[in-house]
Design a protein around this motif. Structure first.
Motif, short mmCIF file in Angstrom:
data_model
loop_
_atom_site.label_atom_id
_atom_site.label_comp_id
_atom_site.label_asym_id
_atom_site.label_seq_id
_atom_site.Cartn_x
_atom_site.Cartn_y
_atom_site.Cartn_z
N TYR A 39 49.67 15.02 27.65
CA TYR A 39 50.26 16.13 28.55
C TYR A 39 49.22 16.19 29.73
N HIS A 40 48.54 15.49 29.92
CA HIS A 40 47.61 15.66 31.29
C HIS A 40 46.87 14.35 31.65
N VAL A 41 46.55 14.03 32.56
CA VAL A 41 45.63 12.90 32.90
C VAL A 41 44.76 13.08 34.08
N ALA A 42 43.65 12.73 34.39
CA ALA A 42 42.42 12.80 35.41
C ALA A 42 41.98 11.48 35.42
N ILE A 43 41.05 11.64 36.63
CA ILE A 43 40.25 10.14 36.92
C ILE A 43 38.76 10.54 37.29
N ALA A 44 38.19 9.83 36.32
CA ALA A 44 36.79 9.94 36.61
C ALA A 44 36.05 9.52 37.78
N LEU A 45 35.26 10.45 38.38
CA LEU A 45 34.71 10.11 39.59
C LEU A 45 33.40 9.49 39.33
N ASP A 46 32.70 9.79 38.31
CA ASP A 46 31.52 9.18 37.86
C ASP A 46 31.13 9.76 36.19
N ALA A 47 30.10 9.86 35.87
CA ALA A 47 29.70 10.13 34.43
C ALA A 47 30.03 11.68 34.18
N ASN A 48 29.74 12.49 35.31
CA ASN A 48 29.76 13.95 35.42
C ASN A 48 31.11 14.58 35.67
N TRP A 49 31.92 13.77 36.70
CA TRP A 49 32.79 14.60 37.36
C TRP A 49 34.20 13.99 37.60
N LYS A 50 35.23 14.56 37.47
CA LYS A 50 36.49 13.93 37.41
C LYS A 50 37.40 14.67 38.47
N ILE A 51 38.56 14.17 39.03
CA ILE A 51 39.53 14.74 39.93
C ILE A 51 40.76 14.99 39.38
N GLU A 52 41.36 16.23 39.34
CA GLU A 52 42.64 16.47 38.87
C GLU A 52 43.70 17.41 39.43
N ALA A 53 44.90 17.40 39.45
CA ALA A 53 45.53 18.38 39.62
C ALA A 53 45.96 19.28 38.55
N GLN A 54 45.49 20.39 38.53
CA GLN A 54 45.21 21.27 37.31
C GLN A 54 45.88 22.70 37.56
N GLY A 55 47.34 22.65 37.99
CA GLY A 55 47.98 23.92 38.01
C GLY A 55 47.92 24.74 39.26
#
Length: 167
Positions: A39-55
């Motif tokens: 239902y959702h997908v995101a992209i990891a930027l590194d081991a701690n952070w991701k980027i996503e379109a979240q509503g």
């Protein structure tokens, strides 16, 4: 435990609330009989952070380990950097509710009814949904299929399913 790397694709399978359960229901209507639904997908930027379109907007958020499946498509590091740079430029863009309405119409009518293509294209230039953000990443990284206006988390899964990350 697997640690995410820059460019990893994070696909979410278990919806936490009613809104995301409705998205998953739409995915099942679009592609009945699948073994897995996302239902959702995101992209990891590194081991701690991701980027996503979240509503609401495109945002950089903490990685929520244990909630997603990780896929690591074979994209060379220099092209991962290009892809990550392209999606970072989207931070702060509004969520594309017009694309969500278009997808809902498509799911409910089995693809027979859509909003006018020009409306959706115009909105998409300034707004993103989770899967269109990943499609932008792939395009900027020069990898994978070229997705149309109704790209879904399921489409992203089909593109990356052969590259699950292991660790």
């Amino acid at each position: 435990m697997l640690i995410c790397e820059s460019g990893d694709i994070l696909l979410y399978e278990t919806p936490p609330n009613l809104d995301t359960r409705l998205i998953l229901k739409g995915e099942r209507m679009e592609d009945p009989g699948g073994a897995r639904y996302f239902y959702h997908v995101a992209i990891a930027l590194d081991a701690n952070w991701k980027i996503e379109a979240q509503g609401k907007t495109v945002a950089i958020t903490d990685i929520d380990y244990g909630r997603f499946a990780v896929f690591r498509p074979p994209i060379p590091p220099s092209r991962v950097k290009n892809g990550v740079a392209a999606v970072r430029d989207c931070v702060g863009q509004n969520y594309d509710w017009l694309a969500i309405m278009n997808d809902g119409l498509s799911y409910l009518t089995r693809g027979r009814i859509h909003l006018p293509k020009r409306w959706v294209e115009s909105s998409e230039r300034k707004r993103k949904i989770c899967s269109s953000l990943v499609a932008l990443y792939f395009n900027a990284a020069k990898w994978g299929p070229k997705f149309g206006l109704t790209v879904s988390p399921e489409d992203i899964y089909e593109a990356v399913k052969d590259w699950p990350a292991v660790g």
